[in-house]
Design an enzyme around this catalytic site. Structure first.
Site, PDB file in Angstrom:
ATOM      1  N   LYS A 309      20.788  20.862 -13.228  1.00 51.31           N
ATOM      2  CA  LYS A 309      22.017  20.076 -13.128  1.00 51.31           C
ATOM      3  C   LYS A 309      21.639  18.630 -12.863  1.00 51.31           C
ATOM      4  CE  LYS A 309      25.781  18.918 -10.062  1.00 51.31           C
ATOM      5  NZ  LYS A 309      25.363  17.555 -10.288  1.00 51.31           N
ATOM      6  N   ALA A 311      22.730  14.522 -12.128  1.00 50.20           N
ATOM      7  CA  ALA A 311      23.704  13.850 -11.271  1.00 50.20           C
ATOM      8  C   ALA A 311      24.851  13.343 -12.128  1.00 50.20           C
ATOM      9  CB  ALA A 311      23.049  12.693 -10.540  1.00 50.20           C
ATOM     10  N   SER A 369      20.958  14.163  -0.507  1.00 54.45           N
ATOM     11  CA  SER A 369      21.184  13.828   0.887  1.00 54.45           C
ATOM     12  C   SER A 369      20.923  15.024   1.783  1.00 54.45           C
ATOM     13  CB  SER A 369      22.628  13.356   1.073  1.00 54.45           C
ATOM     14  OG  SER A 369      23.519  14.445   0.960  1.00 54.45           O
ATOM     15  N   GLU A 391      14.053  17.996  -1.151  1.00 50.42           N
ATOM     16  CA  GLU A 391      13.555  16.642  -0.930  1.00 50.42           C
ATOM     17  C   GLU A 391      14.784  15.804  -0.643  1.00 50.42           C
ATOM     18  OE1 GLU A 391      13.233  12.965  -1.183  1.00 50.42           O
ATOM     19  OE2 GLU A 391      12.843  13.225  -3.318  1.00 50.42           O
ATOM     20  N   LEU A 392      14.933  15.349   0.604  1.00 53.60           N
ATOM     21  CA  LEU A 392      16.191  14.779   1.061  1.00 53.60           C
ATOM     22  C   LEU A 392      16.034  13.307   1.461  1.00 53.60           C
ATOM     23  CD1 LEU A 392      17.319  17.920   3.086  1.00 53.60           C
ATOM     24  CD2 LEU A 392      17.884  17.313   0.726  1.00 53.60           C
ATOM     25  N   GLY A 393      16.759  12.892   2.482  1.00 57.81           N
ATOM     26  CA  GLY A 393      16.823  11.481   2.816  1.00 57.81           C
ATOM     27  C   GLY A 393      15.682  10.988   3.680  1.00 57.81           C
ATOM     28  N   CYS A 425      14.731   6.924  -1.577  1.00 58.74           N
ATOM     29  CA  CYS A 425      14.791   7.764  -0.380  1.00 58.74           C
ATOM     30  C   CYS A 425      13.703   7.409   0.629  1.00 58.74           C
ATOM     31  CB  CYS A 425      14.693   9.238  -0.763  1.00 58.74           C
ATOM     32  SG  CYS A 425      13.227   9.653  -1.722  1.00 58.74           S
ATOM     33  N   LYS A 475      29.923   1.699   0.363  1.00 60.85           N
ATOM     34  CA  LYS A 475      29.184   2.243   1.504  1.00 60.85           C
ATOM     35  C   LYS A 475      28.206   1.209   2.055  1.00 60.85           C
ATOM     36  CE  LYS A 475      25.560   5.628   2.545  1.00 60.85           C
ATOM     37  NZ  LYS A 475      24.640   6.637   1.968  1.00 60.85           N
ATOM     38  N   GLU A 522      20.622   6.210   6.673  1.00 56.32           N
ATOM     39  CA  GLU A 522      20.066   5.851   5.371  1.00 56.32           C
ATOM     40  C   GLU A 522      21.127   5.072   4.594  1.00 56.32           C
ATOM     41  OE1 GLU A 522      19.342   9.044   2.563  1.00 56.32           O
ATOM     42  OE2 GLU A 522      17.457   8.086   1.981  1.00 56.32           O
ATOM     43  N   PHE A 524      20.644   3.154   1.736  1.00 55.70           N
ATOM     44  CA  PHE A 524      20.413   3.284   0.290  1.00 55.70           C
ATOM     45  C   PHE A 524      20.919   2.048  -0.447  1.00 55.70           C
ATOM     46  CE2 PHE A 524      19.656   6.525  -3.154  1.00 55.70           C
ATOM     47  CZ  PHE A 524      18.483   6.996  -2.618  1.00 55.70           C
TER      48      PHE A 524
END
Length: 624
Positions: A309, A311, A369, A391-393, A425, A475, A522, A524
């Site tokens: 999938k 983004a 995230s 594998e995240l923030g 990240c 944000k 974070e 970003f």
């Protein structure tokens, strides 16, 4: 800018080969199923949406195709201003992004180009350059065919330079995930992919890498159009790195092997390393192509089949090559629908997150995230208890020691934070500077931020394009307001650039305290937070006092200091006198809430393999 009209199709520019398809651009929402490819696609979109945006190949002659390639190259030569590579300098150059393996060939520094913030603002206000590529394919890729979503729904892919619609992409939902997982399951249980020799799989992956290399600039143009990153970064660094990653994993395909082990008795003991089955993979929007390669490369090398999938923000970078039907399936859509369906699917053997969801996926891989990662873990556990790689923030510290060359340290810290519009990240988003060089460093950091060239990413010499979309844009501005309200000193930037698109001025805060949101969360985005420290013990404690543990940067000439920090920092990667070095053989992953498992290198192969022990009784063995 170029507006995609209903039913508009662009000719593909690759050379047609038996059972192969090369790069393609994305299709409009009204893309029909007139031409179905005989070869099977690999989609390299990494981002928020999973647009299986590959299209059928042109049937025109190879001569006409070569002419099309030449015309495209001519247009690109007129529109893109190429910059000479900078010479290598020990430790870090005056333009550190050129030294990094991720950005070795990125845009030249603003200082070297002679630009100012005024010229940056003007660049952002200009009419956007028309990308030298068209969008041709926006359908889902299921079982080797490009198809509409079961519901017929589409969603818009937006140009972050303007907010205008580039194309409408098929919106996959649970029924589409079911179809994709069924195709992947059948391809694994009955198809040739896991049964062919590892050498044969290696050759197919190498062929895909060759096609990717051949169409480097076309893919890069799609990536920049959909994502907003500078074209020079896409074309000179990210697409070549994607190609390199596939070649790296092609080399591993025929080197995966088990072991023999001694036993306390008359037994022969061996281990087999077997493909795990159907891998569910969810990738993010900040590096669509690279994240695609990080996940698809090792999964294919190990003999698995895939449902990926993309983004929703970046569904357009789609690639395809000669794979049997069902080996790679691409579903574009939203997290709560397509993503959740993939993570919870009972037929998925593994989830790999950079975001994943599926019950037919035996392994789920996910990048995204931390909050999303926790949701994926819950879905995987409640379904078939599939293993999950995350594998995240991150909120990575960048530590400038008292012995640092301040000029070079400021340049490297600038790159560590502002690269890719700050949408990274592992960005060095907590800049810790020793009190003895703090004031000098702040002066240099402000100057670099004010000179940073912001504008249309298709323009030569641009260092920073727009943020990905309006949500991320708002944000970031909210965090900037919180920094001001919290008492941090806003040195430069802090506001939108221009009146159109999602551009934000490079922002620098000083007098930042550990309890401020800009020091904990974070962001970003292009927001540098500079903090002061007194000694190593203090900076180690403050650096580790975070929910994240993805990466860290250290700038020092003292070997003892470097050794102390590399062992004390609770992170998955420590860069010393460099940053964002992402070679294929270097593992990447985090401690704490930055994820679990590792990507890249031979360590990533374990994400897609099962280990089986085989014990055979021996009769009258000659030896044990």
């Amino acid at each position: 800018m170029h507006e995609q009209q209903p039913r508009e199709r662009a000719a593909t520019t690759h050379e047609q080969q038996p059972h192969e398809r090369a790069v393609a651009t994305r299709t409009s929402s009204s893309h029909t199923n007139e031409q179905q490819p005989d070869a099977f696609s690999i989609d390299a979109a990494a981002g928020r949406v999973d647009p299986a945006a590959c299209g059928s190949a042109s049937r025109s002659s190879s001569l006409r195709q070569r002419e099309q390639i030449q015309r495209l190259a001519a247009r690109q030569a007129q529109q893109f201003q190429r910059l000479p590579a900078a010479p290598a300098i020990p430790v870090v150059s005056d333009e550190p992004w050129r030294d990094s393996s991720l950005c070795r060939a990125a845009a030249a520094a603003a200082a070297s180009c002679g630009y100012s913030t005024a010229s940056s603002a003007a660049a952002a206000a200009e009419d956007p350059i028309t990308p030298p590529v068209k969008v041709d394919y926006t359908q889902l890729l299921i079982n080797g065919q490009f198809v509409d979503s079961a519901s017929g729904k589409t969603f818009p892919s937006l140009d972050p330079r303007t907010g205008d619609v580039i194309a409408h992409v098929a919106e996959g939902e649970a029924e589409d995930v079911n179809r994709a997982v069924s195709a992947a399951r059948k391809a694994f249980d009955e198809g040739p992919w896991p049964r062919m020799t590892a050498y044969e799989r290696s050759k197919i992956i190498l062929r895909f890498a060759d096609l990717l290399e051949r169409h480097n600039d076309e893919i890069a143009a799609l990536e920049t159009w959909d994502n907003g990153k500078p074209f020079e970064q896409s074309a000179q660094t990210e697409v070549p790195m994607t190609t390199r990653l596939f070649r790296y994993y092609a080399g591993w395909a025929d080197k995966i092997q088990g072991l023999t082990a001694p036993a306390d008795g008359p037994y022969h003991v061996q281990t087999l390393h077997e493909p795990i089955g159907v891998a569910g993979q969810i990738i993010p929007w900040n590096f669509p192509l690279l994240m695609f390669a990080w996940k698809v490369g090792p999964a294919l090398a190990c003999g698995n089949t895939i449902v990926l999938k993309t983004a929703e923000q970046t569904p357009l970078s789609a690639l395809y090559a000669g794979l049997p039907p069902g080996v790679l399936n691409i579903v574009s859509g939203y997290g709560p629908t397509a993503g959740a369906a993939l993570a919870s699917h009972m037929e998925v053997d593994k989830c790999y997150v950079n975001v994943k969801t599926s019950d037919d996926l035996l392994q789920l891989a996910f990048t995204g995230s931390t909050t999303t990662g926790k949701i994926v873990l819950q879905l995987a556990a409640k379904s078939n208890l599939k293993p999950v790689t995350l594998e995240l923030g991150g909120k990575s510290p960048f530590i400038v020691c008292e012995d640092a060359d301040v000029d070079k340290a400021a340049e490297l810290a600038h790159y560590a934070l502002f690269f890719n519009q700050g949408q990274c990240c592992c960005a060095g988003s907590r800049t810790f500077v020793h009190e003895s060089v703090y004031d000098q460093f702040v002066e240099k950091a402000n100057a670099l931020a004010m000179k940073r060239v912001v504008g249309d990413p298709f323009k030569g010499g641009i260092q920073q394009g727009p943020q990905i979309d309006s949500e991320q844009f708002e944000k970031i501005l909210k965090y900037i307001r919180s920094g001001v309200d919290g008492g941090a000193k806003l040195e430069t930037g802090g506001e939108r650039l221009g009146s159109k698109g999602y551009y934000i001025k490079p922002t620098v805060f000083t007098d930042v305290k550990d309890d401020m949101l800009i020091a904990k969360d974070e962001i970003f985005g292009p927001v540098q937070s500079i903090l002061k420290y007194k000694d190593l013990d203090e900076v180690i404690q403050r650096s580790n006092a975070s929910q994240y543990g993805l990466a860290a940067g250290v700038f020092t000439h003292n070997l003892d200091t470097a050794n102390t920090l590399m062992r004390a920092l609770r992170v998955g990667t420590v860069w010393i006198n460099c940053f964002d070095v992402f070679d294929a053989a270097i593992p990447f992953g985090g401690y704490k809430q930055s994820g679990q498992g590792r990507e890249k290198s031979f360590y990533s192969l374990s994400n897609y393999l099962q280990v089986k022990a085989v014990v055979t009784a021996l009769k009258n063995p000659a030896w044990l």
